[in-house]
Design a protein around this motif. Structure first.
Motif, PDB file in Angstrom:
ATOM      1  N   MET A 279       9.852 -59.128 -48.511  1.00 51.28           N
ATOM      2  CA  MET A 279       9.681 -59.087 -47.161  1.00 51.28           C
ATOM      3  C   MET A 279       9.153 -57.610 -46.718  1.00 51.28           C
ATOM      4  O   MET A 279       9.729 -56.698 -47.323  1.00 51.28           O
ATOM      5  N   PRO A 280       8.107 -57.690 -45.815  1.00 48.89           N
ATOM      6  CA  PRO A 280       7.551 -56.283 -45.376  1.00 48.89           C
ATOM      7  C   PRO A 280       8.996 -55.626 -44.675  1.00 48.89           C
ATOM      8  O   PRO A 280       9.542 -56.153 -44.069  1.00 48.89           O
ATOM      9  N   ALA A 281       8.571 -54.301 -44.860  1.00 47.53           N
ATOM     10  CA  ALA A 281       9.626 -53.320 -44.255  1.00 47.53           C
ATOM     11  C   ALA A 281       9.112 -53.383 -42.839  1.00 47.53           C
ATOM     12  O   ALA A 281       7.997 -53.385 -42.310  1.00 47.53           O
TER      13      ALA A 281
ATOM     14  N   SER B  36       0.066 -52.306 -48.714  1.00 49.97           N
ATOM     15  CA  SER B  36       0.546 -53.485 -47.804  1.00 49.97           C
ATOM     16  C   SER B  36      -0.145 -55.052 -47.764  1.00 49.97           C
ATOM     17  O   SER B  36       0.523 -55.765 -47.805  1.00 49.97           O
ATOM     18  N   ARG B  37      -1.375 -54.779 -48.295  1.00 49.41           N
ATOM     19  CA  ARG B  37      -2.041 -55.900 -48.400  1.00 49.41           C
ATOM     20  C   ARG B  37      -1.664 -56.395 -49.723  1.00 49.41           C
ATOM     21  O   ARG B  37      -1.518 -57.781 -49.923  1.00 49.41           O
ATOM     22  N   TRP B  38      -1.513 -55.837 -50.828  1.00 44.02           N
ATOM     23  CA  TRP B  38      -1.105 -56.192 -52.190  1.00 44.02           C
ATOM     24  C   TRP B  38       0.382 -56.459 -52.144  1.00 44.02           C
ATOM     25  O   TRP B  38       0.435 -57.731 -52.737  1.00 44.02           O
TER      26      TRP B  38
ATOM     27  N   VAL C  83      -0.210 -58.270 -46.017  1.00 38.27           N
ATOM     28  CA  VAL C  83      -0.414 -57.876 -44.403  1.00 38.27           C
ATOM     29  C   VAL C  83      -1.705 -57.528 -44.535  1.00 38.27           C
ATOM     30  O   VAL C  83      -2.200 -56.452 -45.000  1.00 38.27           O
ATOM     31  N   ARG C  84      -2.549 -58.393 -43.608  1.00 40.88           N
ATOM     32  CA  ARG C  84      -4.009 -57.828 -43.525  1.00 40.88           C
ATOM     33  C   ARG C  84      -4.302 -56.770 -42.478  1.00 40.88           C
ATOM     34  O   ARG C  84      -3.643 -56.993 -41.338  1.00 40.88           O
ATOM     35  N   PRO C  85      -4.705 -55.583 -42.780  1.00 37.88           N
ATOM     36  CA  PRO C  85      -4.799 -54.401 -42.045  1.00 37.88           C
ATOM     37  C   PRO C  85      -5.749 -54.603 -40.777  1.00 37.88           C
ATOM     38  O   PRO C  85      -5.618 -54.147 -39.676  1.00 37.88           O
ATOM     39  N   GLY C  86      -6.626 -55.492 -40.720  1.00 39.66           N
ATOM     40  CA  GLY C  86      -7.788 -55.789 -39.677  1.00 39.66           C
ATOM     41  C   GLY C  86      -8.735 -54.851 -39.888  1.00 39.66           C
ATOM     42  O   GLY C  86      -8.730 -53.771 -40.127  1.00 39.66           O
ATOM     43  N   TRP C  87      -9.821 -55.426 -39.381  1.00 35.95           N
ATOM     44  CA  TRP C  87     -11.007 -54.478 -39.571  1.00 35.95           C
ATOM     45  C   TRP C  87     -11.146 -53.273 -38.750  1.00 35.95           C
ATOM     46  O   TRP C  87     -11.540 -52.261 -39.080  1.00 35.95           O
ATOM     47  N   PRO C  88     -10.615 -53.234 -37.316  1.00 39.45           N
ATOM     48  CA  PRO C  88     -10.296 -52.111 -36.501  1.00 39.45           C
ATOM     49  C   PRO C  88      -9.755 -51.079 -37.176  1.00 39.45           C
ATOM     50  O   PRO C  88     -10.136 -49.644 -37.346  1.00 39.45           O
ATOM     51  N   ARG C  89      -8.542 -51.287 -37.959  1.00 39.69           N
ATOM     52  CA  ARG C  89      -7.879 -50.048 -38.727  1.00 39.69           C
ATOM     53  C   ARG C  89      -8.656 -49.797 -39.821  1.00 39.69           C
ATOM     54  O   ARG C  89      -8.830 -48.516 -40.215  1.00 39.69           O
ATOM     55  N   VAL C  90      -9.235 -50.557 -40.704  1.00 40.23           N
ATOM     56  CA  VAL C  90     -10.120 -50.422 -41.904  1.00 40.23           C
ATOM     57  C   VAL C  90     -11.130 -49.273 -41.298  1.00 40.23           C
ATOM     58  O   VAL C  90     -11.503 -48.368 -42.087  1.00 40.23           O
TER      59      VAL C  90
ATOM     60  N   ALA D 280       3.763 -47.382 -41.223  1.00 39.42           N
ATOM     61  CA  ALA D 280       3.342 -46.693 -42.275  1.00 39.42           C
ATOM     62  C   ALA D 280       1.687 -46.201 -42.187  1.00 39.42           C
ATOM     63  O   ALA D 280       1.621 -44.944 -42.737  1.00 39.42           O
ATOM     64  N   VAL D 281       1.005 -46.985 -41.800  1.00 40.70           N
ATOM     65  CA  VAL D 281      -0.389 -46.670 -41.727  1.00 40.70           C
ATOM     66  C   VAL D 281      -0.722 -45.462 -40.688  1.00 40.70           C
ATOM     67  O   VAL D 281      -1.317 -44.436 -40.887  1.00 40.70           O
ATOM     68  N   GLY D 282       0.017 -45.730 -39.468  1.00 42.06           N
ATOM     69  CA  GLY D 282       0.053 -44.471 -38.583  1.00 42.06           C
ATOM     70  C   GLY D 282       0.564 -43.191 -39.091  1.00 42.06           C
ATOM     71  O   GLY D 282       0.115 -41.967 -38.949  1.00 42.06           O
ATOM     72  N   VAL D 283       1.674 -43.313 -39.863  1.00 40.52           N
ATOM     73  CA  VAL D 283       2.331 -42.090 -40.517  1.00 40.52           C
ATOM     74  C   VAL D 283       1.269 -41.488 -41.515  1.00 40.52           C
ATOM     75  O   VAL D 283       0.946 -40.473 -41.535  1.00 40.52           O
ATOM     76  N   ALA D 284       0.778 -42.330 -42.310  1.00 45.62           N
ATOM     77  CA  ALA D 284      -0.377 -41.928 -43.211  1.00 45.62           C
ATOM     78  C   ALA D 284      -1.481 -41.086 -42.745  1.00 45.62           C
ATOM     79  O   ALA D 284      -1.778 -40.541 -43.129  1.00 45.62           O
ATOM     80  N   SER D 285      -1.939 -41.789 -41.573  1.00 48.45           N
ATOM     81  CA  SER D 285      -3.026 -40.932 -40.895  1.00 48.45           C
ATOM     82  C   SER D 285      -2.817 -39.671 -40.443  1.00 48.45           C
ATOM     83  O   SER D 285      -3.734 -38.977 -40.551  1.00 48.45           O
TER      84      SER D 285
END
Length: 293
Positions: free
Chosen positions: A1-3, A114-116, A120-127, A240-245
């Protein structure tokens, strides 16, 4: 399960506190190239993290939950041992504005994981927002003062991939530790991993000069102890994406310091790239940060 992250009533306060960590890390390149022996990257990294880890564990000693020691070792290797070692190699071989340039790939790497792993699909806006950061960093590469070094580029790539993996797994793996002992154990174990490379590849440690001692103290207390406590705290509270950015703030800070202190001018395209990368960080925070409870 995703964190799942644990948003608080003031998520933007968590964003600002977490952002302080990469901003401090951005000064690593200036401090290393000006006051430390750049031909001893593993020794510099070891001196940076070992004392900080010991201080944190003396302050708040806790043992990890039963059966989670291997997770702690893996996180220490990714977030500290591999990341710090190759970070200092990159800092020694590349100028400040270029040394952390590949950090722009961290959000995309976390999205891919996250996708793999979680589906979880990140969505095009985030990509698209993450791509904006990569494009901004690419424009910064066109600076007339930028110079390429193959080993420096490879070291920067390894350090970014290691940190992206560590950031992703830190949110999935529970060790039963609060942020302070979690940070302390990772700094201590990561420093012990760097110790053999330091002694075998760079020889016995020498007594540092006053300037080297002051620079190492700054990197250890501010760049390791304080910054990593804030970073791991944010990793438990923010997506996680927000932290990584937020990691993009490290090369952006390095570029500003290189311009203000060393006279490294990025040029018009470089500054345009700087603005795009900064816009990418802000946009990804808006897209990733949860609404206050």
């Amino acid at each position: 399960m995703p964190a799942s992250y644990r948003p608080t009533a003031w998520p933007w306060r968590d964003v600002l506190l977490t952002a302080l960590a990469p901003a401090v890390w951005g000064s690593t390149y200036l401090v290393t190239t000006q006051w430390l022996a750049v031909d001893h990257p593993f020794t510099n990294a070891c001196w940076r993290v070992l004392p900080a880890g010991l201080l944190l564990l003396l302050w708040q000693f806790r043992l990890p939950a039963a059966g989670t020691a291997w997770r702690l070792l893996a996180l220490a290797a990714l977030n500290i041992g591999v990341f710090q070692g190759f970070l200092f190699v990159a800092a020694a071989r590349l100028p400040g504005g270029l040394a952390a340039i590949f950090g722009a790939m961290q959000p995309l790497a976390v999205m891919l994981l996250s996708r793999w792993v979680d589906g979880v699909r990140p969505g095009w806006p985030r990509v698209a927002a993450a791509g904006l950061g990569v494009g901004g960093m690419a424009l910064m590469l066109l600076s007339p003062t930028s110079r390429w070094d193959l080993w420096g580029v490879m070291a920067a790539t390894v350090s970014v991939a290691s940190m992206a993996g560590g950031t992703f797994l830190a949110r999935r793996w529970s060790t039963g530790l609060a942020p302070l002992p979690l940070t302390g154990w990772q700094l201590l174990l990561g420093g012990l991993m760097l110790l053999p490379a330091s002694l075998l590849l760079e020889g016995p440690w020498q007594l540092p000069r006053l300037s080297q001692g002051l620079a190492t103290t700054y990197l250890s207390l501010a760049g390791a102890l304080l910054a990593y406590v804030l970073w791991f705290r944010g990793s438990l509270r923010l997506p996680a994406v927000g932290v990584a950015s937020l990691g993009l703030l490290s090369p952006l800070t390095a570029a500003v310091l290189g311009w203000a202190v060393l006279g490294q001018n990025l040029g018009p395209l470089g500054w345009l790239g700087f603005g795009l990368a900064l816009g990418s960080v802000i946009l990804l925070q808006h897209l990733s940060t949860p609404a206050p409870r």
